[in-house]
Motif scaffolding. Structure first.
Motif, PDB file in Angstrom:
ATOM      1  N   LYS A  20     -38.282  49.492  73.700  1.00 25.82           N
ATOM      2  CA  LYS A  20     -37.796  50.862  73.803  1.00 25.82           C
ATOM      3  C   LYS A  20     -37.725  51.538  72.438  1.00 25.82           C
ATOM      4  N   MET A  21     -37.896  50.765  71.374  1.00 27.44           N
ATOM      5  CA  MET A  21     -37.859  51.301  70.020  1.00 27.44           C
ATOM      6  C   MET A  21     -39.187  51.006  69.330  1.00 27.44           C
ATOM      7  N   ALA A  22     -40.264  51.432  69.969  1.00 26.74           N
ATOM      8  CA  ALA A  22     -41.610  51.125  69.480  1.00 26.74           C
ATOM      9  C   ALA A  22     -42.059  52.059  68.360  1.00 26.74           C
ATOM     10  N   THR A  23     -41.474  53.233  68.273  1.00 24.48           N
ATOM     11  CA  THR A  23     -41.877  54.178  67.229  1.00 24.48           C
ATOM     12  C   THR A  23     -40.652  54.593  66.425  1.00 24.48           C
ATOM     13  N   ILE A  24     -40.897  55.171  65.285  1.00 21.20           N
ATOM     14  CA  ILE A  24     -39.791  55.627  64.430  1.00 21.20           C
ATOM     15  C   ILE A  24     -38.965  56.706  65.128  1.00 21.20           C
TER      16      ILE A  24
END
Length: 76
Positions: A20-24
């Motif tokens: 769920k936190m794949a991108t900045i």
């Protein structure tokens, strides 16, 4: 290589929900996220290629069992 002279134990941990936190941008999103992390064990440092394969196989089993447990817990 340093590991040849100073073998390190293997810390096995499971993590679920970090996708769920794949991108900045995901870190700055105010929406709450549930990420679970659990240390499952510390295995002795392997000294041979065969031991390395065994440690990796055991680690995968431990991680799979924990994730199955979490998913069963969430579904029930």
């Amino acid at each position: 290589m340093m590991l040849d002279h100073c073998p390190l134990p293997i810390v096995v941990f499971a993590m679920d929900g970090a996708w769920k936190m794949a991108t900045i941008q995901d870190y700055f999103n105010k929406e709450p996220k549930r990420v679970r992390v659990k240390i499952l064990g510390v295995l002795p440092a392997p000294t041979t290629k065969e031991e390395t394969k065994e440690v990796l196989a055991r680690s995968r089993e431990m991680i799979a069992a924990q994730i199955d447990s979490w998913r069963h817990e969430s579904a029930g």
